[in-house]
Design an enzyme around this catalytic site. Sequence first.
Site, PDB file in Angstrom:
ATOM      1  CB  CYS A  35      -0.788  -0.107   1.170  1.00  0.00           C
ATOM      2  SG  CYS A  35      -2.187  -1.342   1.214  1.00  0.00           S
ATOM      3  CG  HIS A  41      -2.635   0.900  -4.211  1.00  0.00           C
ATOM      4  ND1 HIS A  41      -1.970   1.455  -3.300  1.00  0.00           N
ATOM      5  CD2 HIS A  41      -3.831   0.439  -3.613  1.00  0.00           C
ATOM      6  CE1 HIS A  41      -2.455   1.276  -2.136  1.00  0.00           C
ATOM      7  NE2 HIS A  41      -3.728   0.616  -2.190  1.00  0.00           N
ATOM      8  CG  HIS A  43      -8.512   0.124  -3.392  1.00  0.00           C
ATOM      9  ND1 HIS A  43      -8.213  -1.108  -3.227  1.00  0.00           N
ATOM     10  CD2 HIS A  43      -7.693   0.840  -2.698  1.00  0.00           C
ATOM     11  CE1 HIS A  43      -7.070  -1.041  -2.529  1.00  0.00           C
ATOM     12  NE2 HIS A  43      -6.710  -0.065  -2.315  1.00  0.00           N
TER      13      HIS A  43
HETATM   14 NI    NI Z   1      -5.149   0.816  -1.111  1.00  0.00          NI
END
Ligand code: NI
Length: 143
Positions: A35, A41, A43
């Site tokens: 993370c 990144h 979601h």
């Molecule tokens: Ni995350």
Amino acid sequence: MSTTYITRRESFNAAHKLWRSDWSEEKNWEVFGKCANHNWHGHNFELWVTVKGTPNKDTGFVINLKLLSHLIKMHVIEVLDHKNLNLDVSFLSGKMASTEILAKEIWDILTPHVKENGGELAKIKLVETENNFVEYYGGKDPF
Ligand code: NI
């Protein structure tokens, strides 16, 4: 009529990373794992907003779901969707962009709007992945 809970689901996608600049590179990786990836990144978040109340005697509604959907979209989804949570979202400025913190901030944003429309917010559920989600029920801010 007794208290009834009603929930609307909305969704958005966003990027983030978990990182503390006051920590070393090593500590960030140790605590946040992947993370902490420097280049972010993403979601596909699911946001479940639950309102509680007594069904109105004329409409049978606790809150009109079309209105609730509109409030969530206008005040939350518009601000978060396709954004970088760390860089683009002013209410997260200076805060950790974790699902826990985001759920609490969404609660704070929606509370007055739901209240204005005769409802009472009961729960924010924020689903980050198939396996991870956060539920927030309000209460005293620990920070
Ligand atoms: Ni995350």
